[in-house]
Design a protein around this motif. Sequence first.
Motif, PDB file in Angstrom:
ATOM      1  N   UNK A   1      38.987   8.037  10.503  1.00 18.62           N
ATOM      2  CA  UNK A   1      38.675   8.343   9.114  1.00 18.62           C
ATOM      3  C   UNK A   1      38.911   7.178   8.179  1.00 18.62           C
ATOM      4  N   UNK A   2      39.694   6.213   8.591  1.00 18.19           N
ATOM      5  CA  UNK A   2      39.996   5.078   7.729  1.00 18.19           C
ATOM      6  C   UNK A   2      39.344   3.776   8.152  1.00 18.19           C
ATOM      7  N   UNK A   3      38.748   3.756   9.329  1.00 23.07           N
ATOM      8  CA  UNK A   3      38.197   2.493   9.819  1.00 23.07           C
ATOM      9  C   UNK A   3      36.767   2.271   9.345  1.00 23.07           C
ATOM     10  N   UNK A   4      36.103   3.326   8.881  1.00 19.32           N
ATOM     11  CA  UNK A   4      34.753   3.190   8.369  1.00 19.32           C
ATOM     12  C   UNK A   4      33.667   3.265   9.415  1.00 19.32           C
ATOM     13  N   UNK A   5      34.025   3.323  10.683  1.00 21.53           N
ATOM     14  CA  UNK A   5      33.012   3.367  11.730  1.00 21.53           C
ATOM     15  C   UNK A   5      32.369   4.750  11.806  1.00 21.53           C
ATOM     16  N   UNK A   6      33.139   5.809  11.607  1.00 26.82           N
ATOM     17  CA  UNK A   6      32.615   7.161  11.628  1.00 26.82           C
ATOM     18  C   UNK A   6      32.506   7.785  13.002  1.00 26.82           C
ATOM     19  N   UNK A   7      32.312   6.993  14.033  1.00 22.91           N
ATOM     20  CA  UNK A   7      32.177   7.499  15.394  1.00 22.91           C
ATOM     21  C   UNK A   7      32.828   6.495  16.341  1.00 22.91           C
ATOM     22  N   UNK A   8      33.608   6.990  17.276  1.00 19.29           N
ATOM     23  CA  UNK A   8      34.312   6.107  18.214  1.00 19.29           C
ATOM     24  C   UNK A   8      33.396   5.551  19.298  1.00 19.29           C
ATOM     25  N   UNK A   9      32.226   6.086  19.422  1.00 18.98           N
ATOM     26  CA  UNK A   9      31.307   5.621  20.458  1.00 18.98           C
ATOM     27  C   UNK A   9      30.264   4.698  19.859  1.00 18.98           C
ATOM     28  N   UNK A  10      29.818   3.668  20.460  1.00 17.32           N
ATOM     29  CA  UNK A  10      30.150   3.291  21.832  1.00 17.32           C
ATOM     30  C   UNK A  10      31.455   2.525  21.942  1.00 17.32           C
ATOM     31  N   UNK A  11      31.953   1.943  20.860  1.00 17.50           N
ATOM     32  CA  UNK A  11      33.176   1.157  20.945  1.00 17.50           C
ATOM     33  C   UNK A  11      34.076   1.445  19.753  1.00 17.50           C
ATOM     34  N   UNK A  12      35.292   1.851  20.034  1.00 20.16           N
ATOM     35  CA  UNK A  12      36.286   2.080  18.991  1.00 20.16           C
ATOM     36  C   UNK A  12      36.936   0.739  18.650  1.00 20.16           C
ATOM     37  N   UNK A  13      37.015   0.394  17.359  1.00 17.97           N
ATOM     38  CA  UNK A  13      37.646  -0.874  17.010  1.00 17.97           C
ATOM     39  C   UNK A  13      39.155  -0.900  17.310  1.00 17.97           C
ATOM     40  N   UNK A  14      39.714   0.253  17.612  1.00 10.45           N
ATOM     41  CA  UNK A  14      41.150   0.349  17.933  1.00 10.45           C
ATOM     42  C   UNK A  14      41.346   0.814  19.375  1.00 10.45           C
ATOM     43  N   UNK A  15      40.442   0.418  20.264  1.00  7.41           N
ATOM     44  CA  UNK A  15      40.449   0.866  21.652  1.00  7.41           C
ATOM     45  C   UNK A  15      41.770   0.569  22.362  1.00  7.41           C
ATOM     46  N   UNK A  16      42.448  -0.494  21.964  1.00  5.04           N
ATOM     47  CA  UNK A  16      43.723  -0.838  22.614  1.00  5.04           C
ATOM     48  C   UNK A  16      44.806   0.191  22.339  1.00  5.04           C
ATOM     49  N   UNK A  17      44.635   1.007  21.306  1.00  2.00           N
ATOM     50  CA  UNK A  17      45.615   2.034  20.968  1.00  2.00           C
ATOM     51  C   UNK A  17      45.122   3.442  21.302  1.00  2.00           C
ATOM     52  N   UNK A  18      43.823   3.591  21.524  1.00  2.00           N
ATOM     53  CA  UNK A  18      43.204   4.890  21.797  1.00  2.00           C
ATOM     54  C   UNK A  18      43.607   5.357  23.196  1.00  2.00           C
ATOM     55  N   UNK A  19      44.058   6.617  23.299  1.00  2.00           N
ATOM     56  CA  UNK A  19      44.509   7.193  24.574  1.00  2.00           C
ATOM     57  C   UNK A  19      45.578   6.331  25.237  1.00  2.00           C
TER      58      UNK A  19
END
Length: 74
Positions: free
Chosen positions: A38-56
């Motif tokens: 909600x704060x990164x501005x991407x709106x959707x985690x797919x195809x690549x989340x800008x915070x993938x190193x912290x995701x899951x």
Amino acid sequence: MTNFEKLTASPETLGAFLASIPTTGGPWDEAFHKAFCGGCGQGDCEPTCPHQDKRNNPAWWLKQEATTTGQEGR
């Protein structure tokens, strides 16, 4: 060395163990969503989340400051 000592040798070791347990979610998922979604501005985690190193990533969550939830000791 006990299993507990081995698993808690570092946040990374415990995080890798927690990540290996099949689960549909954990407290690290909720914390991730509160911190980044909600704060990164991407709106959707797919195809690549800008915070993938912290995701899951339980190891990321283990390094966060603890909060009081009222659920401790249950």
